[in-house]
Design an enzyme around this catalytic site. Structure first.
Site, short mmCIF file in Angstrom:
data_model
loop_
_atom_site.label_atom_id
_atom_site.label_comp_id
_atom_site.label_asym_id
_atom_site.label_seq_id
_atom_site.Cartn_x
_atom_site.Cartn_y
_atom_site.Cartn_z
N ASP A 45 10.86 -7.27 8.18
CA ASP A 45 10.51 -6.29 7.14
C ASP A 45 10.30 -4.90 7.71
O ASP A 45 10.18 -3.94 6.96
CB ASP A 45 9.25 -6.74 6.37
CG ASP A 45 8.12 -7.14 7.30
OD1 ASP A 45 8.32 -8.09 8.08
OD2 ASP A 45 7.06 -6.50 7.27
N ARG A 105 0.84 -1.21 0.00
CA ARG A 105 0.00 0.00 0.00
C ARG A 105 0.87 1.25 0.00
O ARG A 105 0.49 2.28 0.56
CB ARG A 105 -0.93 0.00 1.19
CG ARG A 105 -0.23 -0.15 2.53
CD ARG A 105 -1.19 0.28 3.62
NE ARG A 105 -0.67 -0.07 4.94
CZ ARG A 105 -1.27 0.26 6.05
NH1 ARG A 105 -2.40 0.93 6.02
NH2 ARG A 105 -0.76 -0.06 7.21
N ASP A 122 -6.34 -3.77 0.60
CA ASP A 122 -7.00 -2.77 -0.26
C ASP A 122 -6.06 -1.64 -0.68
O ASP A 122 -6.47 -0.71 -1.37
CB ASP A 122 -8.24 -2.20 0.44
CG ASP A 122 -7.89 -1.49 1.75
OD1 ASP A 122 -6.69 -1.44 2.10
OD2 ASP A 122 -8.80 -0.99 2.42
P1 AMP Z 1 2.99 -3.81 8.12
O1 AMP Z 1 2.37 -4.69 9.15
O2 AMP Z 1 2.32 -2.46 8.01
O3 AMP Z 1 4.46 -3.70 8.28
O4 AMP Z 1 2.67 -4.51 6.73
C1 AMP Z 1 3.08 -5.81 6.40
C2 AMP Z 1 2.83 -6.05 4.93
O5 AMP Z 1 1.43 -5.97 4.63
C3 AMP Z 1 3.51 -5.06 4.01
O6 AMP Z 1 3.94 -5.76 2.87
C4 AMP Z 1 2.40 -4.09 3.68
O7 AMP Z 1 2.62 -3.43 2.45
C5 AMP Z 1 1.19 -5.00 3.61
N1 AMP Z 1 -0.06 -4.28 3.92
C6 AMP Z 1 -0.46 -3.77 5.10
N2 AMP Z 1 -1.66 -3.18 4.99
C7 AMP Z 1 -2.06 -3.31 3.71
C8 AMP Z 1 -3.22 -2.91 2.96
N3 AMP Z 1 -4.24 -2.26 3.51
N4 AMP Z 1 -3.25 -3.23 1.64
C9 AMP Z 1 -2.25 -3.90 1.05
N5 AMP Z 1 -1.15 -4.30 1.70
C10 AMP Z 1 -1.04 -4.01 3.01
MG MG Z 2 5.92 -2.80 7.44
#
Ligand code: AMP
Ligand code: MG
Length: 482
Positions: free
Chosen positions: A247, A88, A120
């Site tokens: 990540d 996103r 989304d």
């Molecule tokens: P995070 O927990 O924010 O570090 O995200 C982990 C992974 O999930 C990353 O690859 C983000 O880009 C993906 N991600 C988190 N929220 C969304 C979303 N609403 N739509 C698409 N990908 C998401």
């Molecule tokens: Mg992240």
């Protein structure tokens, strides 16, 4: 206003990114814009009207001279390996400041990409404002961090458990290269590409290592040091990242991805606020262990580059990884001595630190305010600090700081530089976010931001921000994936 784009990441193998444009939004409006940061980046928006700013930082209008991309990466999430990527987010471009410092300008919440999986591609206004205020607070606490240039409300709804306003955050970072990016390169591309990527990272972040006899090994060593410094800073101010997946660990050593993060009030190393961290993997006191685990994962990705002989390579990696404990221990000791105003280590300092922390833990004393109580300017009338036990510790502490060359005065000077007066207390963060995101009233948000811009200086009128409702934290939870 003109960006000075120089998109070096696109010289890398094509499997590491996808060219993709943000998805246009309905009616973008500035929620908040960071003029100070814009100036630091040598971006002059004084002649750009608000609509235009909203168009650019919502992703509706792509600036000239750039080709946006989404970056591929992988990562261990709560210990499990997954292929990920900017699901996103979109890297608008790499901007060079007047003195040639390179910054990623990334739009977060800008629509789906090839890495969105089932998501989304969008973000809520509340979560993006949260990232804005916490990252800015980290910056003013003198902690390496990504920063926030703008939050633009999209005029569209985002559906989570409830319906939210959507928003796009503009994130500024030295880069978005993560431990997880190396995991992606190591598992999904060739050895040549791993070598090429590693050279790129050294060039971009640690060019002084190029002349080292084993640059990849020196990179590992340097990233370990950067992460040790970062975690020590988090421990210094009571920050709990909440989701230290590989990540979410930056190779440049910046704090990144402020999802379920929170600040600890009552001192307890077991503190966890994140609703999804059921096994307390990312508890306050477990952060150094997790950092070490993540760095071991990083080392693994580089193994083929350390030496052609796998056994020798592992031995080299282990030796460097083993340095983590000693680096952490000595930096931790230095940090605690700074918080207590001890200059030049004395024999019994570690004993005092342990006794002091144990008392704080048993009493569930406020981590920030207890150090301020020692400094003696505040909280004298609090029951906890007039107790015999604290008064005993205080007397012992006074005896110790008299051993400093500059005595008590020197101690107080050191302490004021390392002990914040104001941190983003969960209660105030929540009330500010609620009224900004639900009532479009930014007065509390802006007041809190003002307080957090000068966290080391006491101001009478900011006094209330030092306290939270007793036990507010007991039921407090933060949420991921927002
Ligand atoms: P995070 O927990 O924010 O570090 O995200 C982990 C992974 O999930 C990353 O690859 C983000 O880009 C993906 N991600 C988190 N929220 C969304 C979303 N609403 N739509 C698409 N990908 C998401
Ligand atoms: Mg992240």
């Amino acid at each position: 206003m003109k960006f000075n784009f120089d998109n070096s990441y696109q010289t890398l193998p094509e499997s590491l990114f996808s060219k993709v444009l943000p998805t246009k939004v309905k009616s973008p409006q500035i929620a908040i814009f960071n003029d100070t940061l814009a100036e630091e980046l040598n971006l002059d928006f004084s002649k750009v009207n608000e609509n235009e700013i909203a168009e650019i930082f919502s992703g509706n209008k792509i600036p000239d001279n750039t080709t946006p991309i989404a970056q591929a990466y992988a990562g261990h999430q709560f210990g499990h390996f997954n292929i990920l990527g900017d699901g996103r987010a979109i890297l608008l471009g790499e901007h060079l400041t007047n003195n040639n410092q390179r910054f990623d300008i990334q739009l977060k919440g800008s629509g789906i990409t090839p890495y969105s999986r089932r998501g989304d591609g969008r973000a809520t206004l509340s979560a993006m404002l949260r990232e804005y205020i916490i990252s800015e607070a980290m910056h003013y606490l003198n902690i390496p961090t990504t920063r926030s240039l703008a939050v633009i409300a999209t005029g569209e709804n985002v559906y989570r458990e409830f319906t939210h306003q959507g928003a796009v955050l503009t994130r500024i970072a030295s880069s978005h290269i993560r431990v997880g990016t190396f995991e992606y390169v190591r598992t999904q591309t060739s050895l040549d590409e791993l070598q090429q990527f590693t050279n790129y990272v050294i060039d971009r972040h640690y060019p002084h290592l190029k002349s080292n006899e084993n640059p990849p090994l020196a990179l590992l060593d340097e990233v370990i040091s950067k992460q040790v410094d970062l975690i020590i800073n988090w421990i210094r101010v009571g920050f709990i990242h909440g989701v230290m997946n590989t990540d979410n660990m930056s190779i440049a050593g910046e704090s990144i991805d402020f999802g379920p993060c929170a600040f600890m009030n009552a001192y307890d190393p077991r503190t966890v606020f994140s609703s999804i961290d059921r096994n307390s993997r990312y508890a306050f006191g477990n952060q150094p262990n997790i950092a070490k685990w993540n760095l071991a994962t990083f080392a693994e990705t580089l193994l083929p580059l350390f030496d052609a002989n796998p056994e020798k390579s592992i031995a080299l990696a282990e030796k460097v990884l083993d340095s983590f404990d000693e680096k952490y221990r000595s930096k931790w000791m230095q940090m605690m001595c700074n918080k207590l105003g001890f200059s030049l280590l004395q024999d019994n300092d570690l004993d005092f630190i342990k006794t002091f922390l144990t008392w704080m833990n048993q009493q569930r004393a406020d981590y920030t305010n207890t150090f301020l109580a020692l400094q003696g300017e505040q909280f004298q009338s609090d029951e906890l600090y007039s107790s015999n036990e604290f008064q005993y510790l205080y007397t012992e502490w006074l005896k110790r700081v008299e051993l400093n060359e500059g005595g008590l005065n020197e101690a107080l000077t050191i302490m004021k530089q390392h002990n914040p007066v104001y941190i983003p207390r969960n209660e105030y963060v929540e009330e500010a976010l609620e009224s900004a995101s639900q009532k479009n009233d930014f007065s509390l948000f802006n007041s809190l931001l003002d307080v957090l811009k000068n966290p080391y200086t006491f101001k009478e009128e900011f006094g209330k921000y030092q306290y939270i409702t007793p036990n507010f934290d007991a039921g407090y939870q933060t949420y991921c994936g927002t």
